[in-house]
Write a protein that holds these residues in place. Structure first.
Motif, mmCIF file in Angstrom:
data_model
loop_
_atom_site.group_PDB
_atom_site.id
_atom_site.type_symbol
_atom_site.label_atom_id
_atom_site.label_comp_id
_atom_site.label_asym_id
_atom_site.label_seq_id
_atom_site.Cartn_x
_atom_site.Cartn_y
_atom_site.Cartn_z
ATOM 1 N N SER B 15 -52.147 44.971 50.500
ATOM 2 C CA SER B 15 -52.962 43.867 50.375
ATOM 3 C C SER B 15 -52.132 42.963 49.956
ATOM 4 N N LEU B 16 -51.083 43.088 48.992
ATOM 5 C CA LEU B 16 -50.503 42.114 48.327
ATOM 6 C C LEU B 16 -49.305 41.550 49.556
ATOM 7 N N ARG B 17 -48.854 42.736 50.290
ATOM 8 C CA ARG B 17 -48.038 42.252 51.365
ATOM 9 C C ARG B 17 -48.712 41.115 52.359
ATOM 10 N N LEU B 18 -49.964 41.503 52.832
ATOM 11 C CA LEU B 18 -50.878 40.660 53.508
ATOM 12 C C LEU B 18 -51.052 39.373 52.968
ATOM 13 N N GLN B 19 -51.175 39.225 51.777
ATOM 14 C CA GLN B 19 -51.469 37.974 51.097
ATOM 15 C C GLN B 19 -50.135 37.312 50.989
ATOM 16 N N GLU B 20 -49.106 37.943 50.827
ATOM 17 C CA GLU B 20 -47.818 37.162 50.982
ATOM 18 C C GLU B 20 -47.534 36.870 52.343
ATOM 19 N N LEU B 149 -53.847 40.974 59.418
ATOM 20 C CA LEU B 149 -54.423 42.248 58.913
ATOM 21 C C LEU B 149 -54.259 43.238 60.203
ATOM 22 N N SER B 150 -54.776 42.746 61.397
ATOM 23 C CA SER B 150 -54.773 43.540 62.564
ATOM 24 C C SER B 150 -53.168 44.085 62.819
ATOM 25 N N GLN B 151 -52.071 42.908 62.739
ATOM 26 C CA GLN B 151 -51.059 43.134 62.945
ATOM 27 C C GLN B 151 -50.313 44.279 62.019
ATOM 28 N N GLN B 152 -50.838 44.022 60.759
ATOM 29 C CA GLN B 152 -50.241 45.100 59.863
ATOM 30 C C GLN B 152 -50.709 46.434 60.002
ATOM 31 N N LEU B 153 -52.161 46.445 60.487
ATOM 32 C CA LEU B 153 -52.608 47.732 60.883
ATOM 33 C C LEU B 153 -51.969 48.615 61.859
ATOM 34 N N ASN B 154 -51.717 47.785 62.900
ATOM 35 C CA ASN B 154 -50.691 48.166 63.899
ATOM 36 C C ASN B 154 -49.603 48.582 63.501
ATOM 37 N N LYS B 155 -48.987 47.954 62.712
ATOM 38 C CA LYS B 155 -47.696 48.474 62.080
ATOM 39 C C LYS B 155 -47.617 49.759 61.341
ATOM 40 N N MET B 156 -48.671 49.670 60.517
ATOM 41 C CA MET B 156 -48.859 50.973 60.056
ATOM 42 C C MET B 156 -49.241 52.058 60.580
ATOM 43 N N GLU B 157 -49.812 51.982 61.784
ATOM 44 C CA GLU B 157 -50.109 53.184 62.440
ATOM 45 C C GLU B 157 -48.694 53.563 63.165
ATOM 46 N N LEU B 229 -43.270 38.293 44.572
ATOM 47 C CA LEU B 229 -41.835 38.309 45.165
ATOM 48 C C LEU B 229 -41.746 39.301 46.299
ATOM 49 N N GLY B 230 -41.380 38.928 47.315
ATOM 50 C CA GLY B 230 -41.678 39.686 48.645
ATOM 51 C C GLY B 230 -40.222 40.081 49.147
ATOM 52 N N PHE B 231 -40.142 41.292 49.610
ATOM 53 C CA PHE B 231 -38.719 41.921 50.016
ATOM 54 C C PHE B 231 -39.241 42.276 51.577
ATOM 55 N N ASP B 232 -38.357 42.000 52.463
ATOM 56 C CA ASP B 232 -38.414 42.309 54.136
ATOM 57 C C ASP B 232 -37.070 42.733 54.332
ATOM 58 N N ILE B 233 -36.768 43.943 54.268
ATOM 59 C CA ILE B 233 -35.403 44.484 54.520
ATOM 60 C C ILE B 233 -35.481 45.331 55.649
ATOM 61 N N ASN B 234 -34.050 44.919 56.856
ATOM 62 C CA ASN B 234 -34.038 45.588 57.619
ATOM 63 C C ASN B 234 -32.368 45.942 58.006
ATOM 64 N N PRO B 235 -31.789 46.667 58.804
ATOM 65 C CA PRO B 235 -30.546 46.884 58.866
ATOM 66 C C PRO B 235 -29.761 45.502 58.999
ATOM 67 N N GLU B 236 -30.489 44.585 59.623
ATOM 68 C CA GLU B 236 -29.632 43.408 59.753
ATOM 69 C C GLU B 236 -29.529 42.382 58.578
ATOM 70 N N ARG B 237 -30.682 42.243 57.918
ATOM 71 C CA ARG B 237 -30.701 41.272 56.848
ATOM 72 C C ARG B 237 -31.610 41.457 55.841
ATOM 73 N N ILE B 238 -31.406 40.975 54.724
ATOM 74 C CA ILE B 238 -32.711 41.189 53.605
ATOM 75 C C ILE B 238 -33.113 39.943 53.359
ATOM 76 N N ARG B 239 -34.500 39.843 53.394
ATOM 77 C CA ARG B 239 -35.301 38.599 53.227
ATOM 78 C C ARG B 239 -35.942 38.613 52.041
ATOM 79 N N ILE B 240 -35.969 37.839 51.064
ATOM 80 C CA ILE B 240 -36.490 37.913 49.825
ATOM 81 C C ILE B 240 -37.316 36.351 49.673
ATOM 82 N N SER B 241 -38.532 36.430 49.488
ATOM 83 C CA SER B 241 -39.530 35.300 49.487
ATOM 84 C C SER B 241 -40.382 35.316 47.979
#
Lengths: 111, 319
Positions: B15-20, B149-157, B229-241
């Motif tokens: 839910s924090l991720r979603l909020q962010e 929310l629905s996008q996140q749900l898809n991702k989680m599945e 403080l949000g982190f989104d890390i993938n093999p290409e880059r680290i995104r900090i917000s």
């Protein structure tokens, strides 16, 4: 110079000894944590009067394995606990940052 | 660490991720773009008819040509005019002149702060030339939330399906930070550093990431009313917000100047507030963005590339 050698310096007291001994290659003297964050090199000893949890956090992030607290500043137990969990040695001395830097500089000469 | 294995998703973190995610959306991606407006000469009767036809409760009053917003006329104003038998007056005589506009490039977190701060229920959204570009109501925010929310749900599945990969590099994590909670300042950065170290990211890159997270983390604790403080890390880059809901920065130019700080004595005594934080983050970032609005909040984005050829040279490690 190793971390354990710091403890052998006159008037130096070891407050946190749960660390793995290793070589120290450099030292950084500063009380500004942003400055330490930006400029201290890995495997340095940090000489400072900042004796709070954030000093340990910065040391962890930068890769500083030992901290020397100057002017006999008080160090809380929770600071030492955090340092122990990160394996960072903490020393304390009555001397100021300049005097401590000189002494550690002596030790680093042998490198 | 369960928080890092993507198969088990902690509901609070989701839910924090979603909020962010929602906070970080640009207002223009969420607002209603088709706006019904009236001019200053429109009669209150016409305004009322327009509201009724379109099932809305407020209309922005604009200057024809420049599309500048000069007021808002609401259902309340219509009722007041009706009571006085003045429905043939122009809206100019009855409208609210104190209009709080939002800029379309602002992050949605600013809009949420505006809803809390002002009594208005709808905000005109303007572009950089101050021309009306859309309207934002709470309904838009709810819709954006549902969409994310629905996008996140898809991702989680999707994640649960391929969670068998043990050394997965992707990490999405959000930390919530409280004002003046220096005790925990540095916790997020330390965790991220360990995550990267275990994945054998070069130490120069780790150092840069650590500088960015730590400074942003301390900024949130030292200067904001609290934030994320949000982190989104993938093999290409680290995104900090970093997102917060206030108080916002008066002058971005000053804030980005080395040596400038608004920190209190107390914050300074702990070794912060030397005015090095934001300039340092910018220096080590491959991409850097900052948006701020006094009273509404600040959003900072730092991206660090993991693929060497794209990124800055790693900070020199003397070792």
């Amino acid at each position: 110079m190793t971390i354990a050698d710091i403890g052998k310096i006159e008037n130096m007291e070891c407050l946190q000894d749960r660390y793995e001994d290793r070589d120290i290659t450099d030292a950084y003297t500063s009380d500004l944590l942003s400055d330490v964050m930006a400029n201290a090199s890995e495997y340095s000893v940090l000489i400072t009067i900042q004796a709070h949890k954030n000093t340990v956090a910065v040391a962890t992030l930068v890769g500083v394995p030992a901290i020397v607290i100057c002017n006999n500043r008080p160090v809380d137990d929770d600071v030492l606990e955090t340092a122990a969990s990160e394996g960072i040695a903490v020393f304390r001395t009555a001397e100021n940052q300049f005097q401590s830097s000189l002494r550690i500089g002596e030790g680093l000469k042998d490198l | 660490m369960s928080s890092e294995s993507r198969g088990e998703v902690n509901p609070l973190e989701t839910s924090l991720r979603l909020q962010e995610l929602v906070y970080g959306l640009e207002i223009r991606k969420v607002m209603t773009s088709e706006v019904i407006t009236v001019s200053r000469q429109t009669s209150m009767r016409e305004a009322q008819a327009l509201m009724k036809q379109n099932a809305i409760t407020g209309l922005p009053v604009t200057v024809a040509g420049s599309q500048k917003v000069v007021g808002m006329v609401s259902m309340n104003d219509v009722m007041n005019a009706l009571e006085k038998g003045k429905m043939d007056d122009t809206v100019f005589l009855w409208m609210t002149r104190e209009v709080q506009v939002l800029h379309d490039e602002m992050p949605l977190s600013f809009a949420i702060a505006a809803f809390n701060k002002y009594p208005f229920r709808r905000f005109p959204v303007v572009d950089k030339d101050n021309r009306l570009n859309g309207m934002l109501t709470f309904r838009n925010i709810n819709l954006a939330l549902i969409r994310e929310l629905s996008q996140q749900l898809n991702k989680m599945e999707h994640l649960i399906e391929d969670s068998e990969e043990a050394d997965i590099f992707d990490l999405v994590k959000v930390y919530s930070l409280q004002q003046h909670d220096f005790e925990n300042g540095g916790k997020a950065s330390t965790e991220i550093k360990k995550f990267l170290k275990r994945r054998k990211v070069p130490s120069g890159v780790i150092r840069r990431v650590a500088v960015a997270c730590y400074e942003l983390e301390i900024n949130l604790v030292a200067h904001s009313l609290g934030g994320m403080l949000g982190f989104d890390i993938n093999p290409e880059r680290i995104r900090i917000s970093a997102n917060d809901l206030g108080p916002g920065i008066e002058s971005l130019e000053l804030a980005m100047t080395e040596g400038f700080s608004t920190a209190s004595e107390w914050v300074r005594s702990m070794g912060f507030g030397a005015g090095m934080g934001l300039p340092n983050v910018k220096k080590i970032s491959d991409e850097f963005e900052i948006h701020s609005e006094p009273g509404l909040g600040t959003m900072i984005l730092s991206i660090i590339y993991l693929k060497k050829e794209n990124g800055k040279e790693g900070d020199n490690d003397d070792s």
